[in-house]
Design an enzyme around this catalytic site. Structure first.
Site, PDB file in Angstrom:
ATOM      1  N   ASP A   1       0.797  -1.170   0.136  1.00 37.02           N
ATOM      2  CA  ASP A   1      -0.171  -0.198  -0.249  1.00 37.02           C
ATOM      3  C   ASP A   1       0.783   1.392   0.056  1.00 37.02           C
ATOM      4  O   ASP A   1       0.164   2.299  -0.137  1.00 37.02           O
ATOM      5  CB  ASP A   1      -0.982   0.058   1.376  1.00 37.02           C
ATOM      6  CG  ASP A   1      -0.434  -0.473   2.613  1.00 37.02           C
ATOM      7  OD1 ASP A   1       0.639   0.242   2.724  1.00 37.02           O
ATOM      8  OD2 ASP A   1      -0.966  -0.950   3.313  1.00 37.02           O
TER       9      ASP A   1
ATOM     10  N   HIS B   1       6.665  -7.391  -1.474  1.00 35.74           N
ATOM     11  CA  HIS B   1       5.622  -8.096  -2.189  1.00 35.74           C
ATOM     12  C   HIS B   1       5.117  -6.915  -3.452  1.00 35.74           C
ATOM     13  O   HIS B   1       4.131  -7.160  -4.231  1.00 35.74           O
ATOM     14  CB  HIS B   1       4.315  -8.519  -1.509  1.00 35.74           C
ATOM     15  CG  HIS B   1       4.396  -9.606  -0.589  1.00 35.74           C
ATOM     16  ND1 HIS B   1       3.909  -9.914   0.501  1.00 35.74           N
ATOM     17  CD2 HIS B   1       5.370 -10.760  -0.803  1.00 35.74           C
ATOM     18  CE1 HIS B   1       4.228 -11.060   1.048  1.00 35.74           C
ATOM     19  NE2 HIS B   1       5.557 -11.535   0.257  1.00 35.74           N
TER      20      HIS B   1
ATOM     21  N   CYS C   1       1.899  -1.601 -22.755  1.00 34.27           N
ATOM     22  CA  CYS C   1       3.289  -0.984 -22.448  1.00 34.27           C
ATOM     23  C   CYS C   1       3.606  -0.088 -23.740  1.00 34.27           C
ATOM     24  O   CYS C   1       3.535  -0.369 -24.783  1.00 34.27           O
ATOM     25  CB  CYS C   1       4.062  -2.158 -22.241  1.00 34.27           C
ATOM     26  SG  CYS C   1       5.846  -1.583 -22.452  1.00 34.27           S
TER      27      CYS C   1
ATOM     28  N   CYS D   1       6.672  -2.071 -25.830  1.00 30.64           N
ATOM     29  CA  CYS D   1       6.496  -3.143 -26.538  1.00 30.64           C
ATOM     30  C   CYS D   1       5.098  -3.548 -26.765  1.00 30.64           C
ATOM     31  O   CYS D   1       4.704  -4.402 -27.614  1.00 30.64           O
ATOM     32  CB  CYS D   1       7.055  -4.337 -26.029  1.00 30.64           C
ATOM     33  SG  CYS D   1       6.245  -4.853 -24.359  1.00 30.64           S
TER      34      CYS D   1
ATOM     35  N   SER E   1       0.471 -12.428  10.188  1.00 34.38           N
ATOM     36  CA  SER E   1      -0.063 -13.721  10.390  1.00 34.38           C
ATOM     37  C   SER E   1       1.008 -14.612  10.271  1.00 34.38           C
ATOM     38  O   SER E   1       0.818 -15.806  10.880  1.00 34.38           O
ATOM     39  CB  SER E   1      -1.182 -14.141   9.849  1.00 34.38           C
ATOM     40  OG  SER E   1      -0.978 -14.168   8.393  1.00 34.38           O
TER      41      SER E   1
ATOM     42  N   ASN F   1       0.936  -7.542  17.856  1.00 36.06           N
ATOM     43  CA  ASN F   1      -0.089  -8.015  16.981  1.00 36.06           C
ATOM     44  C   ASN F   1      -1.242  -7.942  18.035  1.00 36.06           C
ATOM     45  O   ASN F   1      -1.228  -8.078  19.210  1.00 36.06           O
ATOM     46  CB  ASN F   1       0.390  -9.606  16.638  1.00 36.06           C
ATOM     47  CG  ASN F   1      -0.670  -9.863  15.491  1.00 36.06           C
ATOM     48  OD1 ASN F   1      -1.873  -9.998  15.451  1.00 36.06           O
ATOM     49  ND2 ASN F   1       0.077 -10.393  14.516  1.00 36.06           N
TER      50      ASN F   1
HETATM   51  P1  NAD Z   1      -2.438 -11.312   7.318  1.00 30.88           P
HETATM   52  O1  NAD Z   1      -3.957 -10.561   6.848  1.00 30.88           O
HETATM   53  O2  NAD Z   1      -2.491 -12.641   7.054  1.00 30.88           O
HETATM   54  O3  NAD Z   1      -2.380 -10.868   8.949  1.00 30.88           O
HETATM   55  C1  NAD Z   1      -2.665  -9.730   9.725  1.00 30.88           C
HETATM   56  C2  NAD Z   1      -2.176 -10.007  10.976  1.00 30.88           C
HETATM   57  O4  NAD Z   1      -2.357  -8.601  11.662  1.00 30.88           O
HETATM   58  C3  NAD Z   1      -2.862 -10.987  11.970  1.00 30.88           C
HETATM   59  O5  NAD Z   1      -1.787 -11.524  12.554  1.00 30.88           O
HETATM   60  C4  NAD Z   1      -3.797 -10.070  12.819  1.00 30.88           C
HETATM   61  O6  NAD Z   1      -3.759 -10.496  14.002  1.00 30.88           O
HETATM   62  C5  NAD Z   1      -2.927  -8.912  12.860  1.00 30.88           C
HETATM   63  N1  NAD Z   1      -3.640  -7.560  12.966  1.00 30.88           N
HETATM   64  C6  NAD Z   1      -4.820  -7.244  12.723  1.00 30.88           C
HETATM   65  N2  NAD Z   1      -5.138  -5.872  13.170  1.00 30.88           N
HETATM   66  C7  NAD Z   1      -4.078  -5.526  13.792  1.00 30.88           C
HETATM   67  C8  NAD Z   1      -3.803  -4.358  14.324  1.00 30.88           C
HETATM   68  N3  NAD Z   1      -4.376  -3.313  14.464  1.00 30.88           N
HETATM   69  N4  NAD Z   1      -2.591  -4.179  14.828  1.00 30.88           N
HETATM   70  C9  NAD Z   1      -1.600  -5.187  14.803  1.00 30.88           C
HETATM   71  N5  NAD Z   1      -1.678  -6.348  14.362  1.00 30.88           N
HETATM   72  C10 NAD Z   1      -3.077  -6.422  13.906  1.00 30.88           C
HETATM   73  O7  NAD Z   1      -1.622 -10.228   6.671  1.00 30.88           O
HETATM   74  P2  NAD Z   1       0.009 -10.660   6.178  1.00 30.88           P
HETATM   75  O8  NAD Z   1       0.694 -11.534   7.171  1.00 30.88           O
HETATM   76  O9  NAD Z   1       0.872  -9.288   6.086  1.00 30.88           O
HETATM   77  O10 NAD Z   1      -0.212 -11.611   5.050  1.00 30.88           O
HETATM   78  C11 NAD Z   1      -1.127 -11.367   3.816  1.00 30.88           C
HETATM   79  C12 NAD Z   1      -0.707 -10.922   2.751  1.00 30.88           C
HETATM   80  O11 NAD Z   1      -1.547 -10.027   1.731  1.00 30.88           O
HETATM   81  C13 NAD Z   1       0.756 -10.343   2.570  1.00 30.88           C
HETATM   82  O12 NAD Z   1       1.527 -10.985   1.773  1.00 30.88           O
HETATM   83  C14 NAD Z   1       0.410  -8.872   1.886  1.00 30.88           C
HETATM   84  O13 NAD Z   1       1.422  -8.654   0.953  1.00 30.88           O
HETATM   85  C15 NAD Z   1      -0.992  -9.264   1.390  1.00 30.88           C
HETATM   86  N6  NAD Z   1      -1.843  -7.835   1.861  1.00 30.88           N
HETATM   87  C16 NAD Z   1      -1.471  -6.605   1.731  1.00 30.88           C
HETATM   88  C17 NAD Z   1      -2.043  -5.583   2.256  1.00 30.88           C
HETATM   89  C18 NAD Z   1      -1.539  -4.147   2.189  1.00 30.88           C
HETATM   90  O14 NAD Z   1      -0.925  -3.772   1.354  1.00 30.88           O
HETATM   91  N7  NAD Z   1      -1.973  -3.361   3.193  1.00 30.88           N
HETATM   92  C19 NAD Z   1      -3.496  -5.909   2.566  1.00 30.88           C
HETATM   93  C20 NAD Z   1      -3.888  -7.117   2.590  1.00 30.88           C
HETATM   94  C21 NAD Z   1      -3.246  -8.220   2.073  1.00 30.88           C
END
Ligand code: NAD
Length: 266
Positions: A119, A134, A161, A164, A203, A227
């Site tokens: 983001d 990512h 693009c 190309c 997570s 977390n």
């Molecule tokens: P996940 O959604 O699997 O896990 C989120 C984690 O954050 C959980 O462990 C949850 O308990 C915790 N959590 C929730 N709210 C919280 C808060 N306010 N404060 C602290 N912890 C909190 O996310 P992940 O582990 O990043 O994996 C998901 C994948 O999806 C990643 O690879 C990511 O690239 C992608 N993704 C990115 C975004 C983004 O860019 N914001 C959003 C969604 C998914």
């Protein structure tokens, strides 16, 4: 939580009382590495993958949208989903968790910020040199030749693009794709050499990022997990769980270690 537990290695603390070992390690650290996941952006209103699949998208599996195969099969569908997410991200602001990490980079000699998020909110909060494992939803690249294209039209259909003529796609690492090798190498290096490793809002399900905290712990680095839940998180003598929202815990932690520092409140 009682003060005895707050001071002992390992264990769980609330957001106001941090283990003395964590505070001292952070204040004295030469090198700090931070890994963030979707949780750090939750308080900015950015939905997780699953939450994002509401309304029009409710019937899709994320793996049907976030794969190279999905894009080859239906580029228009995938492009429109990411376009909608890109617009939502643009409407969100960094929260106090992002701001605390941006502040931390000027309080420790070396901070490496590694994010799984796409983001760009860390950069908007002022963090420099973010390792994006990512990719970034605000960037696009050529699906045929992998070239990043800096200017593109915000159209309903995937643009072409300019070099190309191939279709443009989000510059995001999709399921089944490899992470940028240099980014993961730098992240692993930073995790192993840090004095303190903060694992925030992830997570620990998506590899190889998921292994970074345990790689740090195995190297003897003090790990603090920020977390709202300790589900899926590791336990060990030098792994501390700072339970709570990152938008509360991170500013509190920085203020506890450096009481004179001010961080914009929520
Ligand atoms: P996940 O959604 O699997 O896990 C989120 C984690 O954050 C959980 O462990 C949850 O308990 C915790 N959590 C929730 N709210 C919280 C808060 N306010 N404060 C602290 N912890 C909190 O996310 P992940 O582990 O990043 O994996 C998901 C994948 O999806 C990643 O690879 C990511 O690239 C992608 N993704 C990115 C975004 C983004 O860019 N914001 C959003 C969604 C998914």
């Amino acid at each position: 939580m009682d003060s005895a537990a707050a001071g002992r290695p390992g264990g769980v603390s609330d957001v106001r009382r941090f283990p003395a070992e964590v505070v001292a390690a952070l204040r004295g650290a030469e090198k700090v590495a931070v890994l963030t996941g979707a949780g750090v952006s939750a308080e900015s209103g950015i939905p997780t993958f699953r939450d994002a699949l509401s309304g029009l998208w409710a019937s899709y599996d994320p793996e049907e949208l976030a794969t190279p195969r999905a894009f080859r099969r239906n580029p228009s569908l995938v492009w429109r989903w990411y376009r909608e997410r890109r617009h939502r991200v643009a409407e969100c602001d960094p929260n106090p968790g992002h701001l605390a990490l941006a502040r931390l980079q000027d309080l420790v000699p070396r901070l490496t910020l590694i994010t799984q998020n796409v983001d760009g909110l860390h950069q908007r909060a002022g963090s420099r040199e973010v390792i994006e494992l990512h990719g970034n939803i605000g960037r696009v690249k050529c699906a045929d030749e992998d070239r990043v294209v800096t200017e593109f039209a915000d159209t309903e259909e995937p643009p072409r693009c300019p070099e190309c003529g191939g279709l443009l796609r989000p510059d995001i690492v999709w399921f089944g794709e490899l992470l940028p090798p240099l980014a993961i190498e730098r992240a692993q290096h930073a995790a192993q050499l840090a004095d303190v490793f903060l694992s925030v809002g992830t997570s620990n399900l998506v590899e190889p990022a998921a292994s970074l905290p345990w790689m740090a712990a195995r190297s003897g680095v003090l790990v603090a997990v920020v977390n709202t839940s300790d589900e899926g998180q590791g336990f060990g003598p030098r792994i501390h769980h700072l339970l709570g929202k990152s938008g509360d815990v991170l500013p509190d932690l920085v203020r506890t270690a450096w009481p004179a520092v001010s961080i914009p409140a929520r």
